[in-house]
Design an enzyme around this catalytic site. Sequence first.
Site, mmCIF file in Angstrom:
data_model
loop_
_atom_site.group_PDB
_atom_site.id
_atom_site.type_symbol
_atom_site.label_atom_id
_atom_site.label_comp_id
_atom_site.label_asym_id
_atom_site.label_seq_id
_atom_site.Cartn_x
_atom_site.Cartn_y
_atom_site.Cartn_z
ATOM 1 N N ILE A 221 -6.795 -5.207 8.124
ATOM 2 C CA ILE A 221 -7.969 -4.365 7.887
ATOM 3 C C ILE A 221 -8.907 -4.914 6.814
ATOM 4 C CG2 ILE A 221 -6.766 -2.289 8.660
ATOM 5 C CD1 ILE A 221 -6.659 -1.326 5.794
ATOM 6 N N LYS B 269 -12.737 -0.693 5.787
ATOM 7 C CA LYS B 269 -12.894 -1.562 4.620
ATOM 8 C C LYS B 269 -14.013 -2.569 4.828
ATOM 9 C CE LYS B 269 -9.241 0.538 3.171
ATOM 10 N NZ LYS B 269 -9.280 1.559 2.106
ATOM 11 N N TYR C 240 0.845 -1.197 0.000
ATOM 12 C CA TYR C 240 0.000 0.000 0.000
ATOM 13 C C TYR C 240 0.884 1.252 0.000
ATOM 14 C CZ TYR C 240 -2.829 3.571 2.556
ATOM 15 O OH TYR C 240 -3.460 4.719 2.983
ATOM 16 N N ASP D 157 -1.297 -6.190 9.545
ATOM 17 C CA ASP D 157 -2.378 -5.261 9.244
ATOM 18 C C ASP D 157 -3.510 -6.081 8.628
ATOM 19 O OD1 ASP D 157 -4.111 -3.437 8.018
ATOM 20 O OD2 ASP D 157 -2.511 -1.984 7.669
#
Lengths: 458, 467
Positions: A230, A270, A143, A228
Amino acid sequence: MLSRKSSCDSHGQDSFYFLGLQEYEKNPYHNVHNPMGIIQMGLAENQLSFDLLESWLARNPDAVCLKRNGASIFKELALFQDYHGLPAFKNALVKFMAEIRGNKVKFDPNKLVLTAGSTSANETLMFCLAERGDAFLLPTPYYPGFDRDLKWRTEVEIVPIHCSSSNGFQITEPSLEKAYQQAQKLDLKVKGVLITNPSNPLGTTMTRDELNLLISFAMAKKIHIVSDEIYSGTAFDCPDYISITEALLDRHLENTDMWSRIHIVYSLSKDLSLPGFRVGMIYSNNGTVVSAATKMSSFGLISSQTQHLLSNMLSDTKFTSNYTKKNQKRLRKRKEMLVSGLQSAGIKCLESNAGLFCWVDMRHLLSSQTFEAEKELWKKILFEVGLNISPGSSCHCLEPGWFRICFANISEEALHVAMKRIKKFVDKSYQQMVCDQRSVIHNWQSRILSYNHEADRY
Amino acid sequence: MRLLSRKATCNTHGQDSSYFLGWQEYEKNPYDEIQNPTGIIQMGLAENQLSFDLLESWLADNPDAAGFKKDGQSIFRELALFQDYHGLAAFKKALVEFMAEIRGNKVTFDQNKIVLTAGATSANETLMFCLAEPGEAFLLPTPYYPGFDRDLKWRTGVEIVPIQCTSSNGFQITAPALEEAFQEAQKRNLRVKGVLVTNPSNPLGTTMTRNELNLLLSFITEKGIHLISDEIYSGTVFSSPGFVSIMEALKDRKCENSQVWNRVHIVYSLSKDLGLPGFRVGAIYSNDDMVVSAATKMSSFGLVSSQTQYLLSALLSDKKFTRNYISENQKRLKQRKKLLVKGLEKAGISCLKSNAGLFCWVNMKLLLSSNTFEAEMELWKKIVHEVKLNISPGSSCHCTEPGWFRVCFANMSEETLSLAIQRLNSFVKSMNNQSHHQIKKSSRRKSLTKWVFRLSFDHDHREPEER
């Protein structure tokens, strides 16, 4: 006069990722008002399940109107600024997180720290785990926002773990070791590895093998793992999602010191499509990290108004399980639509089972296997085809020609339009290529003919 | 290898200070009129609880604002997706107009120069990241809000050097004090990047005089440094002299097109003026484009919830409401402050004359056993544990003189305030009796000693024993 941080560009905001967004804002697609406009396929948002959220809100006015059992709790919420967070909210969150993981793991609300979005959570973890000049290893592609979130104000470095298409961009032992050596060469102390699982931009969940590799590596080097997660609620297809916690439990590592070097980042941006509400969190088994991160969360607390709304919503477990199921079904359908649409244009995607995007292989459309050619292609797709997609180079991909294309933030109709446009572009490019080849052949033929004539003269 | 960062394991977050310890004691034994009438009364929290009725009635009249509706239509989706760090335009517009109104519309603000942050805590830290490197310093007049030790220094690595103010002139900033602080920083090899003031002041409850503001502006002009004016209490100015904001002072000096104009930055918040600390609404206002630009990007680390931005944009756009709220709220604060001051007066305790804020700066020097900070701590512990009042000792605010305490008056009911005053009164009386007793005791001891001494030299002369 100002600090270096305010005048430099390590906030990473000049990359394509953000430039594409800017172009879109100038000329946004609208099926009626601007049908020739740019279709936004660079934003990892989930717009497929708002109806479910809105119908819940309509049935639960108290949560919205700052009431509890019909009585106003406005004052209580207006004054609530405790960085330990609303207990009811944290209780509901840990249950939701467990549910997403098929209840194979459980979480303790006392180990959860609420933050204003995962952007804040990631930065805070860096402040807690690393000093200026230390480094975290990140598998590529990753990202683009991490360049800002992890590095900018913390001054921590990122060293890439290069992954390649040869094995579907999976993490390997050699690539981990290579990254570690690279950090040493750069004189950087490696404090940990940060992974995004499910992956952005790949849209894949990590295999058990990868997770085990990672855990063994972190144990050997005595470093942290930040996972992470998410996108954990967006795993819509097999193989099943395996979280880092599950992987550790399966190896019976609960009572080792590795357990306290695992930290999870989560968010409702998300999975629940609520990026505007700024709900993120850090989960850690390390008491010192929880304590420090809790105090640091003062710099980015979640509005109590929002905590109240969402603690009500997430406590409605009938709603959450229905939402998660339906949402995943819709994501899967959309992804299939994108994949088949691209297929008919002769474009392949990395096989994926999660996320809000596909990792698309456009190497064959490059004029050369270079990042300049990738940039060229990206510009063509943005300005001629009218699609904003994210080039792999902005995600630090080692191989040119890969693009991230989002499928959940636009209507089905817009997706069809986008697919038509791509097909048209590819067909045109193919025809152009054939045309170019024909003209090359024609030139060659003319040359030969004229040579023969010349030869005839002498 | 260190497992965690120094930031995670040190205590520069300042959370071990008495300011926070007092909070903790209160949490263990909190006063409740019915459930726990002998519990500790919280007077260490600068909250404004006096005007919630006005907010609640507005909410009842305007259900759309909290209900994600605009003109009856749902805008839930739009808000749920809104994460633009430029902030909701309607909210920024309403906010800058509210700020102007608080300043009697003597100054106006441009909504493009305001950056929204999750509370003033976030705003202050962000400004440090924008204006200073680790190891550089900001000068702060003492006494100051204890939270600054965490907010300005912890993760930024920036240092605070105090500008020592004293009771000799009501703790006002003086030119020599400014210069002394600057020299002190130089001695410590710290490059000074600016001055940060809180105006109205926490913990003093006073607004800065025009003189002080001019002094500051001259000082930062001369040194070529920044000025941050934390004006989060600007809406709580309830009596004269009125509030003179830094913008007004700059305008009066015709500084709009000068270099110093770009070096003045304001911090604001709705936590004190509107009583909404839970909603995390803060802001940075700056005339420097680069600061606005950098701070805007940094605000990604602490954005204001769009749900909250929408609610408050509706509230603050209602000018009839804001006008009424500001004046009614100030009236109530003024009345409460009077109650506290009069009550303390009766107990023989004086306060610094103040015209703003949610607290008084109280002089308890007379109750100290000695003019030391140890004695101040002793007194503070007594007040927390015996009198059962949580108030903030001056030392936690870096005050140079022992004996001063910050006592909040707006975060409890009138009955509770009266009870607190009663408790303090009884405590002071008992202290007076004790010390009277001790004076008697000590003079008895003195005369006994004298007598024994005399006796040893003068058999014929006897002092009568004191009763």
